[in-house]
Design an enzyme around this catalytic site. Sequence first.
Site, PDB file in Angstrom:
ATOM      1  N   CYS A   1       0.829  -1.203   0.000  1.00  0.00           N
ATOM      2  CA  CYS A   1       0.000   0.000   0.000  1.00  0.00           C
ATOM      3  C   CYS A   1       0.867   1.258   0.000  1.00  0.00           C
ATOM      4  CB  CYS A   1      -0.922  -0.001   1.213  1.00  0.00           C
ATOM      5  SG  CYS A   1      -2.024   1.439   1.280  1.00  0.00           S
TER       6      CYS A   1
ATOM      7  N   HIS B   1       1.671  -7.394  -6.668  1.00  0.00           N
ATOM      8  CA  HIS B   1       1.036  -6.379  -7.515  1.00  0.00           C
ATOM      9  C   HIS B   1       2.063  -6.001  -8.573  1.00  0.00           C
ATOM     10  CE1 HIS B   1      -1.746  -2.664  -7.784  1.00  0.00           C
ATOM     11  NE2 HIS B   1      -1.012  -2.729  -8.875  1.00  0.00           N
TER      12      HIS B   1
ATOM     13  N   GLY C   1      -3.180  -6.756 -10.185  1.00  0.00           N
ATOM     14  CA  GLY C   1      -2.946  -5.482 -10.850  1.00  0.00           C
ATOM     15  C   GLY C   1      -3.448  -5.452 -12.280  1.00  0.00           C
ATOM     16  N   GLY C   2      -4.451  -4.617 -12.546  1.00  0.00           N
ATOM     17  CA  GLY C   2      -4.903  -4.392 -13.913  1.00  0.00           C
ATOM     18  C   GLY C   2      -5.702  -5.511 -14.532  1.00  0.00           C
TER      19      GLY C   2
END
Length: 343
Positions: free
Chosen positions: A105, A176, A217-218
Site C-alpha cells: 500500500c 502487484h 494489478g490491472g
Amino acid sequence: MQAHDKAEKRTHLRTPVFAVAPMIDWTDRHCRFFHRQMTKKAVLFTEMVVADAVIHGHRERLLGFSAEENPVTLQLGGSDPGKLAEAVSIASDFGYDEINLNVGCPSDRVQSGTFGACLMKTPDVVEACVVAMKKVATVPVTVKCRIGVDEQEPSDVLPDFLRRMVGAGADAVWIHARKAWLQGLSPKENREIPPLEYDLVHAMQRENPDVFLGINGGITTIGEAVRHLEVMDGVMLGRAAYHNAGLLTEVDAAIYGEAADAVDWLKVRDTMAAYAERWVAGGGRLNHVTRHMVGLFQGFAGARRYRQILSTEATKAGAGPQVILDAFAAVDIAGGPKLQAAE
C-alpha cells in the site's frame, strides 16, 4: 496482445487460487458476505488492519466476521515484528484461514507509519516480521508486495525480495505487478500510472515453481484471470470485482472447475435482505450493507433503476431490507445481462 497472453504455460504443482484483493474502506465484513453469495471458492481478503489497532482497539469490530464468509484472509499492516506477532496471536481466535502482511500500500497514512509499500526498501525488516509472525501463527503467513518502489529496478529488487520472504518462511507471496511511487503519485495514480510488468512476475513463478506466487494489478475479467493462471499459482482481482461483483459468479466454474449452474438471484436477494435485517436490528444502517451491492447487475435491463434505489433509498433514516427487495424487483433478472464484459 498483452504480455500474459504470450506466457509459457506450466504444469501446476497445486490448485490455482482466485482471490478478491484487500481494499481499504471497501472489503469490510458486509462486502465479504455479499461477495460470498457470488462465489463459494474465492479467497476473500479483509481490509488492511494495522497491528496497533488490533492490540489496542475494539477487536470484535476490527476482526469479527461471519462464518459464512470463509475462506477469509486477514491482512495486517505494520513494521514492528513484536507487535505483528501479538496481532497474529490475537487474531488466531477469530478463525482466519491465512494472515497476510501488507508490503504494497502506497498511501500517505501507511507511509507515515513506515509500513506498506515503503517496506520494499527494507526487506530485512520484512524478513524479521515474517519470522515473528510465523512463530505464533496457526495458519499460513503470506506477503502482498509491489515489484519495487521509486527508483528501484524491479528486475533486481523482486528476485531478492522473494528469496528473502521464502527464507523467512512466508507460505506465499502475492505480487502487484506495478512499481509504487511513494512521492508524486496518489494511491489512485499508483494503481493506474506505473506500467504493469506481467512478464517479470510470470518469470518469477517460472523460476520459483515450488513457491506459491499470485499476481495482482490491472486484471479486469475472469478470462484474463484464467490466462494468468496458465503461469501463476494465484490471481487476484480488486476494483474490477468490487465494481462488477457479477464477475465473481464465473469464478467457481472457470477457476475451480465447479458445475456452471445458473445464479439463483432470488436466493441472493433473500439472503442479503435477511442479513441486512439482522444488521439494522442490531443498530447498523442499511447503507453499510447495500453500498457494496450497487454495481451488481451490470448489463441487465433495469440495472440503472436498481442502482438508483440502493444509492438513494438505503441512505434514508429508518431504511430497512425492503429497499433491497425493491431494487431487485427493478431488474429483469430472467432476461439476463444484455452486455458481455469485454475480454
